[in-house]
Design an enzyme around this catalytic site. Structure first.
Site, PDB file in Angstrom:
ATOM      1  N   SER A   6      39.421  46.628  39.303  1.00 57.10           N
ATOM      2  CA  SER A   6      40.510  47.586  39.196  1.00 57.10           C
ATOM      3  C   SER A   6      40.418  48.366  37.891  1.00 57.10           C
ATOM      4  O   SER A   6      39.955  47.855  36.879  1.00 57.10           O
ATOM      5  CB  SER A   6      41.840  46.822  39.233  1.00 57.10           C
ATOM      6  OG  SER A   6      42.907  47.686  38.913  1.00 57.10           O
ATOM      7  N   TYR A  13      47.065  40.410  35.522  1.00 58.56           N
ATOM      8  CA  TYR A  13      46.107  41.040  36.442  1.00 58.56           C
ATOM      9  C   TYR A  13      45.100  41.879  35.670  1.00 58.56           C
ATOM     10  O   TYR A  13      43.903  41.840  35.947  1.00 58.56           O
ATOM     11  CB  TYR A  13      46.873  41.892  37.461  1.00 58.56           C
ATOM     12  CG  TYR A  13      45.983  42.648  38.404  1.00 58.56           C
ATOM     13  CD1 TYR A  13      45.306  41.988  39.431  1.00 58.56           C
ATOM     14  CD2 TYR A  13      45.841  44.032  38.309  1.00 58.56           C
ATOM     15  CE1 TYR A  13      44.495  42.687  40.316  1.00 58.56           C
ATOM     16  CE2 TYR A  13      45.042  44.727  39.187  1.00 58.56           C
ATOM     17  CZ  TYR A  13      44.374  44.050  40.188  1.00 58.56           C
ATOM     18  OH  TYR A  13      43.569  44.749  41.068  1.00 58.56           O
TER      19      TYR A  13
END
Length: 147
Positions: free
Chosen positions: A132, A145
């Site tokens: 990501s 995350y």
């Protein structure tokens, strides 16, 4: 002389980006195996599109070994499986942190390790790791995350 179909294994390959990758490889003539953890509805939809959906928790070493025993060594491995957590760091539990790293980091390692064994012995193969943008820039309320 018949040619053997190439194999692509896509973790997290039954929905979202993973499904798009699975379908792209299928369109190129690959025999595609899409690993998924729990979403049976998405797995069935992928199967309807010609994808071999295989249930496997990539954070579990035994499950990864069983996955590769079933699929064989792929010509291409795409490590796409991942889980997210929308929570501020001070509210993140150790169990949530551990689950993020078990799937997002350990899972990629376990799959790459299994794929590499066969790829090295046959001197060919490709491993692609999807990540990501939050890993580069960080995201509000997604510190764990992003890490």
């Amino acid at each position: 002389m018949t040619s053997v179909k190439k194999i692509a294994l896509v973790t997290g390959g039954t929905r979202g980006i993973g499904l798009a990758v699975s379908l792209a490889f299928a369109g190129l003539g690959f025999d595609v195996f899409a690993a998924y953890s729990a979403d049976e509805e998405s797995a069935e939809k992928a199967r309807e599109q010609g994808i071999n959906a295989v249930r496997a928790d990539v954070s579990d070493e035994g499950a990864v070994k069983a996955l590769f025993a079933r699929t064989g060594t792929p010509d291409v491995l795409v490590n796409n499986a991942g889980v997210a957590l929308f929570r501020q760091i001070q509210d993140t539990t150790a169990a949530e942190w551990d689950r993020l790293f078990a799937v997002n980091v350990r899972g990629a390692f376990l799959c790459a390790r299994e794929a590499a064994k066969g790829m090295i012995s046959r001197k060919s193969g490709l491993i692609v790791n999807i990540s990501s943008v939050w890993g580069e820039e960080g995201g509000s309320c997604e510190s764990a995350y992003s890490a």
